[in-house]
Enzyme design. Structure first.
Site, PDB file in Angstrom:
ATOM      1  N   ARG A  74       0.841  -1.183   0.000  1.00 50.13           N
ATOM      2  CA  ARG A  74       0.000   0.000   0.000  1.00 50.13           C
ATOM      3  C   ARG A  74       0.874   1.231   0.000  1.00 50.13           C
ATOM      4  O   ARG A  74       2.073   1.167   0.230  1.00 50.13           O
ATOM      5  CB  ARG A  74      -0.883   0.008   1.261  1.00 50.13           C
ATOM      6  CG  ARG A  74      -1.698  -1.239   1.447  1.00 50.13           C
ATOM      7  CD  ARG A  74      -2.595  -1.504   0.240  1.00 50.13           C
ATOM      8  NE  ARG A  74      -3.448  -0.374  -0.078  1.00 50.13           N
ATOM      9  CZ  ARG A  74      -4.633  -0.178   0.509  1.00 50.13           C
ATOM     10  NH1 ARG A  74      -5.070  -0.998   1.432  1.00 50.13           N
ATOM     11  NH2 ARG A  74      -5.370   0.844   0.154  1.00 50.13           N
ATOM     12  N   THR A  75       0.247   2.362  -0.288  1.00 51.77           N
ATOM     13  CA  THR A  75       0.982   3.621  -0.279  1.00 51.77           C
ATOM     14  C   THR A  75       1.585   3.829   1.100  1.00 51.77           C
ATOM     15  O   THR A  75       0.940   3.639   2.108  1.00 51.77           O
ATOM     16  CB  THR A  75       0.019   4.779  -0.575  1.00 51.77           C
ATOM     17  OG1 THR A  75      -0.725   4.430  -1.724  1.00 51.77           O
ATOM     18  CG2 THR A  75       0.796   6.033  -0.829  1.00 51.77           C
ATOM     19  N   GLN A  76       2.837   4.224   1.100  1.00 51.69           N
ATOM     20  CA  GLN A  76       3.510   4.375   2.390  1.00 51.69           C
ATOM     21  C   GLN A  76       3.295   5.784   2.911  1.00 51.69           C
ATOM     22  O   GLN A  76       2.726   6.619   2.261  1.00 51.69           O
ATOM     23  CB  GLN A  76       5.005   4.170   2.229  1.00 51.69           C
ATOM     24  CG  GLN A  76       5.387   3.016   1.369  1.00 51.69           C
ATOM     25  CD  GLN A  76       6.644   3.334   0.616  1.00 51.69           C
ATOM     26  OE1 GLN A  76       6.986   4.485   0.396  1.00 51.69           O
ATOM     27  NE2 GLN A  76       7.347   2.312   0.201  1.00 51.69           N
TER      28      GLN A  76
END
Lengths: 239, 296
Positions: free
Chosen positions: A22-24
């Site tokens: 997932r987007t960090q």
């Protein structure tokens, strides 16, 4: 294989099996980098601060690095991702040197390679959280470009990342010209960095200034020097 | 070369330390129709003799554009040549995509030579042979890797084609010869294929001038070298193909009409020269057909 379009229900299972996709969120970040072309080459400046959220935690982070014989890379954003990028580039330059022929990767090639890396990571929802400034000189040709974390890339005579885009570039648009001498270029960049120090909360007053020049007195056709980190003075009285 | 008990497998050494299969592959190159290449500081010219099965058929394509700055001329098993050209084009285009700059010829040639060590896998189905393509695989961190996919029920043989690779890179104009053994050499000028010895003799006489030659002179020398391999047959534009790559000029095959005009202009010049002087100057080309050396 990577199954990126998994439904949320399966996410946790996939995440634990293959690492987070997932987007960090960035943790330790660097702020603006500014780069300009000047008469003899490229000038780049970045401060040496690494912020941990709103805390100015690290004060000696080098955010400008040289790549191969021809290029300079500056990064803002997540510092650990920058270090990862440096590892990729290390390997790239190593293989390039192993060919041991007359050819070498110039700034344009490195810029293109970085664009591919950033864009591909973004496509997998696992971006490298950086904005990169890539400058250099090869065969007398000056090159200055930028890559963002989503893979947007372009070349220009002056580039900046983060707050630099809003505070420094207007100054550069007014005051930059093609034939800036080294001294004038440094003065211009210091002016930009002073504004950033005043107005950007994550800026620190220790700078790293690198220039990449066509001519070096040691008789090399191109070379670079890092000037020792300087502290800029600030003035808080009225003009 | 005669048949012997060590020549069945490409993986068998002879007691004398030879790999006969590889040497036989090089014989295949010698049987193909001639191809020559020569280079100056700024240009490289490739030329080939067109071989057609019969008068009714068109001739085989022997010169391939690999990229704007690289082209190859092949001699030998043209089917292998086509597969290899596809590989070369693939390598060039992948490099261009990732680095937005042309792949240096020297590196392409090394990659091709390395491939000969791990020869192309050829799938044989019945009486037909298919070459295997190259596939692009994206790694987890976004880097591109090239992998050759092997198929089941295949066995390996060396590829039976010699390639003259002409290209430009940062360090100037280059001409390389890749042979089935996996060796590659850089040349000022070279000729491969049948009756190439005649062309080589001509080129050996003149090669020292090539570095400083103009584009037109290079093309002229290429045509004369081709003429040597024809052993008296008349040189026309339908019997040869000429291609050139140079600084500011992407690789292109010169059209037939231009070649025919060039040939005609050389011939009229030659007649004038022969009339003018009995002994030619050292740089004049040798016109006696009976002087051509024997076939390979």
């Amino acid at each position: 294989m990577n199954l990126l379009d998994s439904t949320p229900a399966n996410n946790s299972l996939l995440n634990s099996a293959m690492g987070s996709e997932r987007t960090q969120y960035p943790y330790v970040t660097g702020t603006s980098v500014i780069g300009i072309k000047y008469k003899d080459g490229i000038l780049m400046v970045a401060d040496m601060g690494g912020s941990y959220g709103s805390t100015l935690r690290y004060k000696s982070v080098e955010r400008l690095k040289s790549i191969g014989k021809h290029s300079l890379l500056g990064a803002s954003g997540e510092i650990s991702d920058f270090q990862e990028i440096l590892r990729y580039l290390d390997e790239l330059i190593l293989y390039d040197n192993m060919w041991d022929d007359g050819n070498s990767l110039g700034p344009k090639e490195v810029h293109s390679y970085l664009t591919r890396v950033m864009y591909n990571r973004r496509n997998k929802f696992n971006p490298l959280w950086n904005s990169l400034v890539l400058g250099g000189v090869k065969n007398g040709q000056k090159y200055l470009g930028m890559v963002s974390m989503i893979g947007v890339h372009f070349e220009d005579n002056h580039v900046a990342t983060g707050f630099g885009n809003h505070l420094a570039r207007p100054i550069l648009r007014d005051e930059w010209n093609e034939n800036l001498s080294y001294e004038d270029g440094v003065k211009l960049l210091e002016k930009c960095m002073r504004v950033l120090l005043y107005r950007d909360r994550s800026a620190v007053n220790k700078l790293q200034v690198w220039f990449f020049s066509l001519y070096v007195s040691l008789g090399l056709s191109s070379g670079y020097f890092a000037s020792p980190s300087q502290s800029s003075s600030s003035k808080w009285t009225h003009e | 070369m005669f048949r012997n008990q060590y020549d069945t497998d490409v993986t068998t050494w002879s007691p004398a330390g030879r790999l006969f299969q590889v040497e036989y592959a090089m014989e295949a190159v010698k049987q193909g129709s001639a191809a020559i290449g020569l280079r100056s500081k700024t240009h490289v010219v490739l030329a080939s003799v067109n071989k057609a099965n019969s008068e009714l058929s068109s001739h085989q394509k022997k010169i391939f554009k690999v990229d704007d700055h690289i082209g190859v001329a092949i001699s030998g098993l043209t089917a292998d040549g086509r597969v290899i050209s596809r590989y070369l084009r693939s390598e060039c285009i992948n490099h261009s995509f990732t680095y937005e700059s042309p792949l240096p010829v020297g590196r392409l040639v090394v990659q091709l030579a390395d491939k000969a060590q791990f020869p192309l896998e050829i799938l044989n189905v019945g009486h037909k042979s298919f070459g295997v393509g190259v596939f692009l695989i994206v790694e987890a961190d976004g880097r591109f890797l090239l992998d050759q996919v092997c198929t089941q029920r295949s066995w390996k043989r060396p590829y039976g084609v010699g390639l003259l690779v002409a290209g430009l890179d940062e360090s100037g104009a280059h001409l390389y010869y890749n042979c089935p053994s996996g060796n590659y050499f850089e040349y000022q000028a070279f000729a491969i294929g049948s009756r190439s010895q005649a062309a080589k003799t001509y080129l050996e006489r003149k090669f020292e001038t090539f570095m400083g030659s103009s584009r037109e002179d290079l093309i002229r020398d290429a045509l004369f070298a081709i003429k040597e391999t024809l052993q008296g047959e008349k040189l026309t534009s339908s019997i040869c193909t000429v291609a050139v790559v140079g600084v500011g000029e992407p690789f292109n095959i010169i059209n037939q009409k231009t070649i025919q005009e060039l040939i005609e202009s050389f011939e009229t010049k030659e007649e004038e020269v022969v009339e003018a002087a009995d002994q030619g100057a050292a740089m004049q080309e040798d016109r006696s057909p009976e002087g051509a050396p024997m076939d390979i």
